[in-house]
Design a protein around this motif. Structure first.
Motif, mmCIF file in Angstrom:
data_model
loop_
_atom_site.group_PDB
_atom_site.id
_atom_site.type_symbol
_atom_site.label_atom_id
_atom_site.label_comp_id
_atom_site.label_asym_id
_atom_site.label_seq_id
_atom_site.Cartn_x
_atom_site.Cartn_y
_atom_site.Cartn_z
ATOM 1 N N ASP A 67 0.950 -1.070 0.111
ATOM 2 C CA ASP A 67 0.115 0.005 0.135
ATOM 3 C C ASP A 67 0.880 1.270 -0.183
ATOM 4 O OD1 ASP A 67 -2.330 -1.495 -0.085
ATOM 5 O OD2 ASP A 67 -2.470 -1.191 2.357
ATOM 6 N N LEU A 68 1.886 1.293 0.603
ATOM 7 C CA LEU A 68 2.813 2.365 0.829
ATOM 8 C C LEU A 68 3.567 2.644 -0.508
ATOM 9 C CD1 LEU A 68 4.772 2.036 4.171
ATOM 10 C CD2 LEU A 68 3.231 3.992 3.311
ATOM 11 N N LEU A 69 3.950 1.420 -1.332
ATOM 12 C CA LEU A 69 4.611 1.591 -2.602
ATOM 13 C C LEU A 69 3.603 1.903 -3.763
ATOM 14 C CD1 LEU A 69 6.828 -1.226 -2.635
ATOM 15 C CD2 LEU A 69 7.343 0.752 -1.690
ATOM 16 N N HIS A 70 2.424 1.822 -3.512
ATOM 17 C CA HIS A 70 1.437 2.217 -4.571
ATOM 18 C C HIS A 70 1.463 3.596 -5.411
ATOM 19 C CE1 HIS A 70 -2.646 1.325 -6.500
ATOM 20 N NE2 HIS A 70 -2.726 2.613 -6.449
ATOM 21 N N PRO A 71 1.863 4.611 -4.585
ATOM 22 C CA PRO A 71 1.986 5.903 -5.380
ATOM 23 C C PRO A 71 3.269 5.590 -6.579
ATOM 24 C CG PRO A 71 1.799 6.316 -3.047
ATOM 25 C CD PRO A 71 1.858 4.833 -3.254
ATOM 26 N N LEU A 72 4.229 5.015 -6.256
ATOM 27 C CA LEU A 72 5.453 4.788 -7.201
ATOM 28 C C LEU A 72 4.884 4.400 -8.614
ATOM 29 C CD1 LEU A 72 8.187 3.340 -5.071
ATOM 30 C CD2 LEU A 72 7.652 5.856 -5.343
ATOM 31 N N ALA A 73 3.914 3.654 -8.795
ATOM 32 C CA ALA A 73 3.386 3.280 -10.045
ATOM 33 C C ALA A 73 1.942 3.892 -10.007
ATOM 34 C CB ALA A 73 3.212 1.814 -10.387
ATOM 35 N N PRO A 74 1.690 5.092 -10.634
ATOM 36 C CA PRO A 74 0.540 5.872 -10.489
ATOM 37 C C PRO A 74 -0.541 5.188 -11.552
ATOM 38 C CG PRO A 74 2.177 7.168 -11.178
ATOM 39 C CD PRO A 74 2.820 5.925 -11.065
ATOM 40 N N SER A 75 -0.221 4.383 -12.421
ATOM 41 C CA SER A 75 -1.391 3.801 -13.111
ATOM 42 C C SER A 75 -1.228 2.385 -13.013
ATOM 43 C CB SER A 75 -0.904 3.941 -14.679
ATOM 44 O OG SER A 75 -0.861 5.412 -15.195
ATOM 45 N N ILE B 158 1.095 -1.220 -7.738
ATOM 46 C CA ILE B 158 2.202 -2.334 -7.767
ATOM 47 C C ILE B 158 1.831 -3.439 -8.628
ATOM 48 C CG2 ILE B 158 3.222 -1.450 -5.576
ATOM 49 C CD1 ILE B 158 2.185 -4.091 -4.380
ATOM 50 N N TRP B 159 0.741 -3.829 -8.920
ATOM 51 C CA TRP B 159 0.332 -4.854 -9.692
ATOM 52 C C TRP B 159 0.755 -4.661 -11.164
ATOM 53 C CZ3 TRP B 159 -0.403 -9.198 -6.985
ATOM 54 C CH2 TRP B 159 -1.130 -8.912 -5.757
ATOM 55 N N SER B 160 0.866 -3.523 -11.599
ATOM 56 C CA SER B 160 0.976 -3.088 -12.916
ATOM 57 C C SER B 160 2.559 -3.120 -13.092
ATOM 58 C CB SER B 160 0.477 -1.749 -13.216
ATOM 59 O OG SER B 160 1.224 -0.769 -12.434
ATOM 60 N N ASP B 161 3.411 -3.126 -12.373
ATOM 61 C CA ASP B 161 4.900 -3.280 -12.436
ATOM 62 C C ASP B 161 5.292 -4.614 -11.750
ATOM 63 O OD1 ASP B 161 7.593 -2.726 -12.428
ATOM 64 O OD2 ASP B 161 7.461 -0.642 -12.166
ATOM 65 N N PRO B 162 5.757 -5.204 -12.717
ATOM 66 C CA PRO B 162 6.046 -6.776 -12.015
ATOM 67 C C PRO B 162 7.233 -6.440 -11.082
ATOM 68 C CG PRO B 162 6.256 -6.703 -14.391
ATOM 69 C CD PRO B 162 5.706 -5.582 -14.015
ATOM 70 N N VAL B 163 8.163 -5.614 -11.267
ATOM 71 C CA VAL B 163 9.465 -5.478 -10.482
ATOM 72 C C VAL B 163 9.261 -4.858 -9.302
ATOM 73 C CG1 VAL B 163 11.843 -4.358 -10.273
ATOM 74 C CG2 VAL B 163 10.910 -5.305 -12.769
ATOM 75 N N LEU B 164 8.132 -3.838 -9.372
ATOM 76 C CA LEU B 164 7.446 -3.061 -8.028
ATOM 77 C C LEU B 164 6.914 -4.326 -7.199
ATOM 78 C CD1 LEU B 164 7.544 -0.389 -6.272
ATOM 79 C CD2 LEU B 164 5.755 0.239 -7.791
ATOM 80 N N HIS B 165 6.326 -5.040 -7.906
ATOM 81 C CA HIS B 165 5.365 -5.930 -7.286
ATOM 82 C C HIS B 165 6.112 -6.774 -6.140
ATOM 83 C CE1 HIS B 165 2.058 -8.825 -6.310
ATOM 84 N NE2 HIS B 165 2.724 -9.774 -6.809
#
Length: 179
Positions: free
Chosen positions: A112-120, A123-130
């Motif tokens: 939830d905290l990392l969510h703003p790093l991938a605005p679109s 984190i589910w939209s970015d496999p590395v961030l996920h």
């Protein structure tokens, strides 16, 4: 109900969970299930306390500061010290646990905290961030589950600095993308 070194009354746990003692007795028949519930509530309180004292602004620096505050709160929490004092094997197990209810709860909070790093799409939209919430938890545990450092400012600063540096390394691609 005072077992496993956790000197917490059922009334205190019920109050913190927002339920009655009778509900706890009927719903959680085992001590371990009750302690799991109490630890889950304590983790939620650690994240809430960090949100009040060091809220995240959605940037890598803000997220890093917020998570460092959470780590500090968990390290200084009386339950962490009680478990370390009375059941060192339980604390050692917590350092290496790769799955379980508490791991899932913490990775959800970190996600939830990392969510703003991938605005679109978050984190589910970015496999590395996920993959980052679990990795962040993995590097946070040694710093958070070290109650013997509490009171020793040099040790606490060293733990916090190491965690901050590792966290920045993990989140560098998103810091560069935000600039």
């Amino acid at each position: 109900m005072r077992t496993d070194g956790l000197d917490v009354s059922v009334t205190d746990i019920a109050r913190a969970c927002g339920v009655s003692r009778n509900y706890l007795y009927t719903s959680w028949k085992t001590v371990s299930a009750l302690h799991l519930r109490a630890l889950t509530v304590e983790l939620a309180q650690a994240f809430d306390a960090a949100h009040r004292t060091r809220p995240s602004d959605g940037t890598v620096e803000g997220i890093t500061g917020h998570l460092c505050q959470v780590v500090r709160t968990v390290r200084r929490h009386p339950t962490t010290a009680a478990v370390a004092r009375t059941s060192p094997t339980a604390l050692a197990t917590a350092h290496v646990t790769t799955d379980g209810p508490l791991v899932r709860v913490v990775t959800e909070y970190v996600g939830d905290l990392l969510h703003p790093l991938a605005p679109s799409g978050g984190i589910w939209s970015d496999p590395v961030l996920h993959s980052r919430p679990w990795k962040i938890l993995w590097i946070a545990r040694p710093a958070a589950l070290c109650p013997e450092a509490v009171g020793d400012q040099e040790r606490e600063d060293t733990l916090d600095a190491a965690f901050t540096e590792l966290l920045r390394d993990l989140l560098t691609p998103w810091a560069v993308a935000a600039e």
